[in-house]
Write an enzyme that holds these catalytic residues in place. Structure first.
Site, PDB file in Angstrom:
ATOM      1  N   ARG A  76      21.834  22.770  67.374  1.00 32.22           N
ATOM      2  CA  ARG A  76      22.771  22.465  66.306  1.00 32.22           C
ATOM      3  C   ARG A  76      22.561  23.474  65.179  1.00 32.22           C
ATOM      4  NH1 ARG A  76      27.462  19.847  64.986  1.00 32.22           N
ATOM      5  NH2 ARG A  76      27.491  19.449  62.752  1.00 32.22           N
ATOM      6  N   HIS A  78      23.215  24.038  61.257  1.00 25.52           N
ATOM      7  CA  HIS A  78      23.605  23.309  60.045  1.00 25.52           C
ATOM      8  C   HIS A  78      23.494  24.219  58.833  1.00 25.52           C
ATOM      9  CE1 HIS A  78      24.146  19.556  57.700  1.00 25.52           C
ATOM     10  NE2 HIS A  78      23.371  20.148  56.802  1.00 25.52           N
ATOM     11  N   GLU A  80      23.006  24.686  54.879  1.00 21.98           N
ATOM     12  CA  GLU A  80      22.389  23.957  53.773  1.00 21.98           C
ATOM     13  C   GLU A  80      23.436  23.382  52.814  1.00 21.98           C
ATOM     14  OE1 GLU A  80      20.247  26.505  51.072  1.00 21.98           O
ATOM     15  OE2 GLU A  80      19.060  24.831  50.369  1.00 21.98           O
ATOM     16  N   CYS A  81      23.192  22.142  52.396  1.00 26.06           N
ATOM     17  CA  CYS A  81      24.038  21.536  51.366  1.00 26.06           C
ATOM     18  C   CYS A  81      23.124  20.721  50.465  1.00 26.06           C
ATOM     19  CB  CYS A  81      25.106  20.652  51.996  1.00 26.06           C
ATOM     20  SG  CYS A  81      26.030  19.688  50.786  1.00 26.06           S
ATOM     21  N   CYS A  92      30.968  15.186  50.459  1.00 25.01           N
ATOM     22  CA  CYS A  92      31.032  15.839  51.770  1.00 25.01           C
ATOM     23  C   CYS A  92      30.308  14.949  52.776  1.00 25.01           C
ATOM     24  CB  CYS A  92      30.363  17.197  51.703  1.00 25.01           C
ATOM     25  SG  CYS A  92      28.627  17.100  51.258  1.00 25.01           S
ATOM     26  N   CYS A  94      27.953  16.264  54.888  1.00 23.59           N
ATOM     27  CA  CYS A  94      26.861  17.102  55.399  1.00 23.59           C
ATOM     28  C   CYS A  94      25.648  16.263  55.816  1.00 23.59           C
ATOM     29  CB  CYS A  94      26.450  18.124  54.356  1.00 23.59           C
ATOM     30  SG  CYS A  94      27.791  19.250  53.948  1.00 23.59           S
ATOM     31  N   ARG A 121      28.460  26.921  52.878  1.00 21.48           N
ATOM     32  CA  ARG A 121      28.899  27.858  53.908  1.00 21.48           C
ATOM     33  C   ARG A 121      28.864  29.299  53.411  1.00 21.48           C
ATOM     34  NH1 ARG A 121      34.273  24.999  56.183  1.00 21.48           N
ATOM     35  NH2 ARG A 121      34.299  26.681  57.685  1.00 21.48           N
ATOM     36  N   THR A 141      44.017  21.435  45.637  1.00 24.84           N
ATOM     37  CA  THR A 141      42.917  21.466  46.593  1.00 24.84           C
ATOM     38  C   THR A 141      42.839  22.817  47.294  1.00 24.84           C
ATOM     39  OG1 THR A 141      43.616  19.227  47.031  1.00 24.84           O
ATOM     40  CG2 THR A 141      41.839  20.066  48.383  1.00 24.84           C
ATOM     41  N   ASP A 153      31.495  33.701  58.305  1.00 25.75           N
ATOM     42  CA  ASP A 153      30.924  32.989  59.443  1.00 25.75           C
ATOM     43  C   ASP A 153      30.264  33.927  60.444  1.00 25.75           C
ATOM     44  OD1 ASP A 153      33.069  30.079  59.880  1.00 25.75           O
ATOM     45  OD2 ASP A 153      31.198  30.401  58.820  1.00 25.75           O
ATOM     46  N   ARG A 155      28.626  36.645  59.919  1.00 25.01           N
ATOM     47  CA  ARG A 155      27.270  36.972  59.508  1.00 25.01           C
ATOM     48  C   ARG A 155      26.349  35.783  59.779  1.00 25.01           C
ATOM     49  NH1 ARG A 155      26.722  37.914  53.438  1.00 25.01           N
ATOM     50  NH2 ARG A 155      27.121  35.702  53.563  1.00 25.01           N
TER      51      ARG A 155
END
Ligand code: ZN
Ligand code: ZN
Length: 253
Positions: A76, A78, A80-81, A92, A94, A121, A141, A153, A155
Site C-alpha cells: 500500500r 500512503h 502523509e497527511c 479527509c 486519510c 499529495r 471547490t 504523481d 515523481r
C-alpha cells in the site's frame, strides 16, 4: 516470521554501498538508513527509515513479515497527511485509509505500507491548509482543489519504486482501488502481479460516502454540505456501496 537479522544486515550493507543517478525529475536517490521492530496496535511490524539525498523527506516503509527477495508482496502506498493521520481531521479520509491498510497488512503473512512524506499529495502542509481556507471562505471547490491538485504523481511513484527496489522486493500486489497506479508503478520498473481492492469499514464519519452525492465540480459532499477534496490518490470504497456508487467514485478520480 519477521525480517531476519541476516536480511536486516544485508539491506543496510547494500544501501550503504548503493549509488545511482536518482529517479524521477528531481533525481532522488533513497537509502535505507535504519531498521527497527515496531509493535503496533495493528500488529507486529518492522519500520524502515530511508535517507533521501534531495529534499530531506524521510520516507518510511512499514514491513510485515520478511519481504526481502519475496514475490507477490501486498503493498500500500500512503501519502502523509498530518491533519488526518495524526490529528484525526474529518476534512479527509486519510486516517480511515491508513488504518484500514495497516489493519489489513497486519493480518497478512507479508506486506508493506510505504508512508510517503509528501503532505497533501506533494503540495505541502501550508498549501493544503490554504486550500482548506479557500473552501471556508466560499471559494469555488474547483479553485481549492486546484491548489490541492498541484502534485507530481510520477515523481511520487518513482521514489516508491526505488524504495521497493532497496527492500529487494521481487514483485508486488498493489492494495488500491485506483487501477491507474499499477501502470505508474510498472512504468517505474516494478513488477505488479495483481491488485487487492481496499474496502473501508463504514463509520459515522465516512458514512456520507455511501450516499456519494456530487456537487457541480464532481466532488463528494458530506452531510454538512462540505466538499471533501481527495487527498490520497485512491478512491474510497466503503463497505455497503452498490456497484453504481463504486463506479462513480472510481470514475471521479
Ligand atoms: Zn538510488
Ligand atoms: Zn488527509
Amino acid at each position: 516470521m519477521g525480517l531476519t537479522h541476516m536480511h536486516i544486515k544485508e539491506l543496510l550493507d547494500e544501501s550503504r554501498a548503493h549509488a545511482c543517478d536518482g529517479v524521477g525529475p528531481d533525481h532522488v536517490c533513497v537509502k535505507i538508513a535504519a531498521i527497527a521492530e515496531m509493535p503496533s496496535r495493528f500488529g507486529q511490524f518492522h519500520i524502515v527509515a530511508f535517507y533521501n539525498n534531495k529534499d530531506d523527506k524521510e520516507h518510511v516503509a512499514i514491513l510485515r513479515g520478511d519481504v526481502t527477495n519475496a514475490g507477490d508482496v501486498p503493498v500500500r502506498v500512503h501519502s502523509e497527511c498530518l491533519t488526518g493521520d495524526v490529528i484525526g481531521s474529518l476534512r479527509c479520509d486519510c486516517r480511515d485509509q491508513l488504518e484500514s491498510a495497516l489493519r489489513m497488512i497486519g493480518k497478512m503473512e507479508k506486506g508493506i505500507l510505504l508512508y510517503m512524506r509528501q503532505e497533501g499529495r506533494g503540495i505541502g502542509l501550508i498549501n493544503k491548509i490554504r486550500a482548506y481556507g479557500l473552501q471556508e471562505h466560499g471559494y469555488d471547490t474547483v479553485e481549492a482543489n486546484l491548489a490541492l491538485g498541484f502534485r507530481d504523481d510520477e515523481r511520487d511513484y518513482s521514489v516508491a519504486a526505488h524504495m521497493l527496489e532497496s527492500l529487494k522486493v521481487k514483485s508486488i500486489q498493489l492494495i488500491t482501488n485506483n487501477p491507474r497506479k499499477i501502470a505508474d508503478l510498472t512504468r517505474h520498473g516494478i513488477s505488479v502481479t495483481g491488485r487487492i481492492p481496499q474496502i473501508i469499514r463504514p463509520n459515522k464519519y465516512n458514512r456520507f460516502y455511501l450516499e456519494t452525492k456530487a456537487n457541480k465540480s464532481g466532488h463528494l459532499i458530506d452531510f454538512a454540505g462540505k466538499a471533501h477534496l481527495p487527498e490520497q490518490a485512491d478512491p474510497p470504497i466503503i463497505q455497503g456501496m452498490d456497484e453504481k456508487q463504486m463506479k462513480w467514485v472510481i470514475g471521479s478520480f
